[in-house]
Design an enzyme around this catalytic site. Structure first.
Site, PDB file in Angstrom:
ATOM      1  N   HIS A  33       0.850  -1.191   0.000  1.00  0.00           N
ATOM      2  CA  HIS A  33       0.000   0.000   0.000  1.00  0.00           C
ATOM      3  C   HIS A  33       0.883   1.236   0.000  1.00  0.00           C
ATOM      4  O   HIS A  33       2.039   1.186   0.409  1.00  0.00           O
ATOM      5  CB  HIS A  33      -0.960   0.004   1.199  1.00  0.00           C
ATOM      6  CG  HIS A  33      -0.281  -0.107   2.520  1.00  0.00           C
ATOM      7  ND1 HIS A  33       0.257  -1.293   2.990  1.00  0.00           N
ATOM      8  CD2 HIS A  33      -0.028   0.822   3.476  1.00  0.00           C
ATOM      9  CE1 HIS A  33       0.790  -1.094   4.177  1.00  0.00           C
ATOM     10  NE2 HIS A  33       0.637   0.183   4.503  1.00  0.00           N
ATOM     11  N   THR A  34       0.323   2.317  -0.496  1.00  0.00           N
ATOM     12  CA  THR A  34       1.042   3.588  -0.564  1.00  0.00           C
ATOM     13  C   THR A  34       0.459   4.550   0.453  1.00  0.00           C
ATOM     14  O   THR A  34      -0.762   4.699   0.541  1.00  0.00           O
ATOM     15  CB  THR A  34       0.915   4.207  -1.975  1.00  0.00           C
ATOM     16  OG1 THR A  34       1.464   3.299  -2.932  1.00  0.00           O
ATOM     17  CG2 THR A  34       1.645   5.533  -2.067  1.00  0.00           C
TER      18      THR A  34
END
Length: 157
Positions: free
Chosen positions: A119-120
């Site tokens: 995930h960012t």
């Protein structure tokens, strides 16, 4: 000596930690507001970080449970970074930060709290937003509740 109380943290500290992956579990529930899910794309979604560094701290994650960029399909990767780009613009409009930190932590030693589901993070930043509390007391003082951030951002994506 002065004390700062954060009584809402005790529920997390003393509570049973969920098993599984929150980035897999939250999107299959039909409770977007309770889970702070702001947007659902075809391959990825946006949610507020439950333990933010600053107001508007977002996480963009694919629905598929993969741990590396290479494991994403071309479609997942393309949509992911389109959403990251759009999210920066939405945060710029809504919160008017002076800058951003964007990051993907790959592996526990890199700081990944959820290391098996890539995930960012997008963290809005303001001049002077880091104060002595974070440095000396391992405490973050946030000027806005998650629910307030959610309502400011919902529908903007």
């Amino acid at each position: 000596m002065k004390h700062i109380w954060a009584p809402w943290r005790v529920a997390y500290i003393q509570g049973k930690k969920p098993e599984g992956c929150i980035l897999c579990d939250k999107p299959v529930q039909s409770a977007d507001e309770a889970n702070y899910i702001l947007y659902r794309g075809e391959k990825n979604f946006i949610m507020l970080n439950g333990y933010p560094y600053s107001p508007g701290h977002l996480m963009i994650a694919p629905y598929s449970h993969v741990r590396t960029l290479a494991a994403l399909t071309d479609e997942e990767r393309s949509e992911h970074f389109d959403i990251v780009s759009r999210s920066v613009e939405v945060l710029r409009e809504v919160f008017k930060p002076d800058g951003f930190n964007l990051g993907i932590n790959l592996g526990k030693v890199a700081g990944a709290g959820i290391e098996d589901h890539i995930h960012t993070h997008i963290v809005p930043r303001w001049l002077g937003d880091t104060n002595f509390m974070t440095v000396v007391a391992d405490i973050r003082v946030l000027p806005e509740a998650l629910a307030d951030s959610y309502h400011k951002l919902k529908g903007k994506f």
